[in-house]
Scaffold this motif. Sequence first.
Motif, PDB file in Angstrom:
ATOM      1  N   TYR A  86       0.750  -1.287   0.094  1.00 55.02           N
ATOM      2  CA  TYR A  86      -0.425  -0.001   0.068  1.00 55.02           C
ATOM      3  C   TYR A  86       1.159   1.428  -0.401  1.00 55.02           C
ATOM      4  O   TYR A  86       0.435   2.220  -1.148  1.00 55.02           O
ATOM      5  N   GLU A  87       2.006   1.422   0.572  1.00 57.25           N
ATOM      6  CA  GLU A  87       2.825   2.302   1.151  1.00 57.25           C
ATOM      7  C   GLU A  87       3.371   2.640  -0.161  1.00 57.25           C
ATOM      8  O   GLU A  87       3.587   4.048  -1.278  1.00 57.25           O
ATOM      9  N   LYS A  88       4.276   1.362  -0.833  1.00 60.70           N
ATOM     10  CA  LYS A  88       4.611   1.631  -2.512  1.00 60.70           C
ATOM     11  C   LYS A  88       4.114   1.758  -2.834  1.00 60.70           C
ATOM     12  O   LYS A  88       4.471   2.448  -3.545  1.00 60.70           O
ATOM     13  N   ALA A  89       2.474   1.688  -3.633  1.00 59.78           N
ATOM     14  CA  ALA A  89       1.609   1.920  -4.385  1.00 59.78           C
ATOM     15  C   ALA A  89       1.396   3.911  -4.377  1.00 59.78           C
ATOM     16  O   ALA A  89       1.152   4.164  -5.367  1.00 59.78           O
ATOM     17  N   THR A  90       1.607   3.959  -3.235  1.00 62.09           N
ATOM     18  CA  THR A  90       0.877   5.699  -2.879  1.00 62.09           C
ATOM     19  C   THR A  90       2.196   6.243  -3.412  1.00 62.09           C
ATOM     20  O   THR A  90       1.652   7.068  -4.766  1.00 62.09           O
ATOM     21  N   GLU A  91       2.814   5.648  -2.973  1.00 56.98           N
ATOM     22  CA  GLU A  91       4.561   6.490  -3.285  1.00 56.98           C
ATOM     23  C   GLU A  91       4.379   6.389  -5.090  1.00 56.98           C
ATOM     24  O   GLU A  91       4.986   8.037  -5.516  1.00 56.98           O
ATOM     25  N   ALA A  92       3.921   5.078  -5.526  1.00 55.91           N
ATOM     26  CA  ALA A  92       4.018   5.016  -6.763  1.00 55.91           C
ATOM     27  C   ALA A  92       2.770   5.848  -8.026  1.00 55.91           C
ATOM     28  O   ALA A  92       3.203   5.510  -9.433  1.00 55.91           O
ATOM     29  N   GLY A  93       1.663   6.286  -7.214  1.00 56.35           N
ATOM     30  CA  GLY A  93       0.736   6.278  -8.224  1.00 56.35           C
ATOM     31  C   GLY A  93       0.191   5.205  -8.462  1.00 56.35           C
ATOM     32  O   GLY A  93      -0.831   5.842  -9.889  1.00 56.35           O
ATOM     33  N   LEU A  94      -0.620   3.934  -7.851  1.00 59.74           N
ATOM     34  CA  LEU A  94      -0.117   3.293  -8.605  1.00 59.74           C
ATOM     35  C   LEU A  94      -2.297   2.519  -7.469  1.00 59.74           C
ATOM     36  O   LEU A  94      -2.058   3.690  -6.639  1.00 59.74           O
ATOM     37  N   GLY A  95      -2.621   1.668  -8.931  1.00 57.23           N
ATOM     38  CA  GLY A  95      -3.861   1.536  -8.145  1.00 57.23           C
ATOM     39  C   GLY A  95      -5.214   2.741  -8.572  1.00 57.23           C
ATOM     40  O   GLY A  95      -5.154   3.773  -8.891  1.00 57.23           O
ATOM     41  N   GLU A  96      -6.783   2.263  -7.846  1.00 59.59           N
ATOM     42  CA  GLU A  96      -7.210   3.135  -8.149  1.00 59.59           C
ATOM     43  C   GLU A  96      -8.347   3.608  -6.986  1.00 59.59           C
ATOM     44  O   GLU A  96      -8.745   2.699  -5.933  1.00 59.59           O
ATOM     45  N   THR A  97      -9.206   5.285  -5.930  1.00 64.23           N
ATOM     46  CA  THR A  97      -9.415   4.435  -5.617  1.00 64.23           C
ATOM     47  C   THR A  97     -11.073   4.175  -5.086  1.00 64.23           C
ATOM     48  O   THR A  97     -12.039   4.554  -7.010  1.00 64.23           O
ATOM     49  N   ILE A  98     -11.615   4.341  -3.950  1.00 62.13           N
ATOM     50  CA  ILE A  98     -12.671   4.025  -4.458  1.00 62.13           C
ATOM     51  C   ILE A  98     -13.898   4.069  -2.825  1.00 62.13           C
ATOM     52  O   ILE A  98     -13.013   4.319  -2.151  1.00 62.13           O
ATOM     53  N   ASP A  99     -14.924   4.851  -3.301  1.00 59.12           N
ATOM     54  CA  ASP A  99     -15.447   5.376  -1.512  1.00 59.12           C
ATOM     55  C   ASP A  99     -16.277   4.298  -1.064  1.00 59.12           C
ATOM     56  O   ASP A  99     -16.953   3.784  -1.573  1.00 59.12           O
ATOM     57  N   PHE A 100     -15.618   4.119   0.290  1.00 59.59           N
ATOM     58  CA  PHE A 100     -16.099   3.641   1.104  1.00 59.59           C
ATOM     59  C   PHE A 100     -17.531   5.018   1.829  1.00 59.59           C
ATOM     60  O   PHE A 100     -16.916   5.484   2.843  1.00 59.59           O
ATOM     61  N   ALA A 101     -18.941   4.361   2.316  1.00 58.55           N
ATOM     62  CA  ALA A 101     -19.390   4.760   3.103  1.00 58.55           C
ATOM     63  C   ALA A 101     -19.177   4.680   4.653  1.00 58.55           C
ATOM     64  O   ALA A 101     -19.240   3.364   5.215  1.00 58.55           O
ATOM     65  N   PRO A 102     -19.661   5.626   6.170  1.00 58.77           N
ATOM     66  CA  PRO A 102     -18.625   5.241   7.270  1.00 58.77           C
ATOM     67  C   PRO A 102     -20.820   4.882   7.298  1.00 58.77           C
ATOM     68  O   PRO A 102     -21.231   5.241   6.896  1.00 58.77           O
ATOM     69  N   GLY A 103     -20.278   3.384   9.118  1.00 65.24           N
ATOM     70  CA  GLY A 103     -21.719   3.180   9.107  1.00 65.24           C
ATOM     71  C   GLY A 103     -22.408   4.365   9.175  1.00 65.24           C
ATOM     72  O   GLY A 103     -23.620   4.129   9.148  1.00 65.24           O
ATOM     73  N   SER A 104     -22.301   5.328   9.934  1.00 63.33           N
ATOM     74  CA  SER A 104     -23.187   6.452  10.093  1.00 63.33           C
ATOM     75  C   SER A 104     -24.190   7.562   8.747  1.00 63.33           C
ATOM     76  O   SER A 104     -24.768   7.390   9.642  1.00 63.33           O
ATOM     77  N   GLN A 105     -23.074   6.723   8.664  1.00 66.32           N
ATOM     78  CA  GLN A 105     -23.699   7.496   6.646  1.00 66.32           C
ATOM     79  C   GLN A 105     -24.892   7.138   6.238  1.00 66.32           C
ATOM     80  O   GLN A 105     -26.217   6.902   5.549  1.00 66.32           O
ATOM     81  N   ALA A 106     -24.193   5.271   5.981  1.00 65.36           N
ATOM     82  CA  ALA A 106     -25.101   4.263   5.504  1.00 65.36           C
ATOM     83  C   ALA A 106     -25.783   3.893   5.913  1.00 65.36           C
ATOM     84  O   ALA A 106     -27.401   3.668   5.217  1.00 65.36           O
ATOM     85  N   LEU A 107     -26.393   3.863   6.956  1.00 65.70           N
ATOM     86  CA  LEU A 107     -27.273   3.549   8.375  1.00 65.70           C
ATOM     87  C   LEU A 107     -28.738   4.229   8.052  1.00 65.70           C
ATOM     88  O   LEU A 107     -29.596   4.367   8.462  1.00 65.70           O
TER      89      LEU A 107
END
Length: 332
Positions: free
Chosen positions: A308-329
Amino acid sequence: MTETLFLESSDVDGLATPAEFVDAVRDAYRQRGEGAPAEPRTKLGNADPPGFLTTYAAILPDTGAMGGYMYTAGFGAEDAWFTTPIFDSESGEPLALLDGASMNPFKTGATGAVAADELAREDASSAAIIGSGAQARGQLRALATVRDLETVWVYSPTKEHREEFAGEMDRRLDGSVAAVASATAAIEGADIVVTATNASEPVFDGDALEEGTHVTAMGQYNPEKRELDAATIERAKYVPDLRDRAFQDAGSFLHALDEGVVDEDHVHAELGDVVAGNAPGRESDEEITVFDSGGTGIETVAGAYLLYEKATEAGLGETIDFAPGSQALTGE
């Protein structure tokens, strides 16, 4: 919403070196020895279609991460699928979700290397590898980062497989790697023996082990899996990755218990206790040592966070959104 990094196998494949995995896993087991929580796997089986669902987890406070594996094998796909979620250990927020298959041999190999560094003789220079698959490759590549291996002998039942493995590793490593025709020939004179198989019967005769040998067994994650015989367990200082796992699914140890050649006190210490200095590792050049590696969340979280750290430094991957429980519920 919280942005979470999704990493495909192609994003993380080759992203970290074996030595980097070893360093991360060593620190993770040090944390375990200092009290970091980790539990053995849970395994839910299914009869029709045949398959199983496995989970295990750990919290690594100093790393700043927690999480683990959830994977399936079998079922209709007749394959295996590895998912690795990791979370921030302070906020609890999800950091990343990894396709965890490609890191598996490296984080498992790193665990074996950490154990060998603690339990093998300092002057160990020869190794025997029993097995020739991806896990055997990961074990050998990691082992070569903690000991200067001059000679490696490899055995697996299929001649073509062991010769292919030997040729590949001989080109990759500094030492000489050669295939041999039997497990007995492989372990003769070996300072370190690594079993990376799915065997249900012992793969070598424990009475043939020479004094001073270290053994890493990593295919014993099921009571029916038995890479090592009772003689090997009886003769050895026995160190599992997690103490509780030794009594849950460490097949060779459970068989030795059933045969009455050892008792519960034969468990010397967890690997984390040895790494943290709470228990001694090797205490003489003559003793035989065994590390029983069945897979834990400790090395999984360590390896995943490294990627995760190395991918973040290299700009790899894609972001996805997670809703916190307080919002989703509440829908707010």
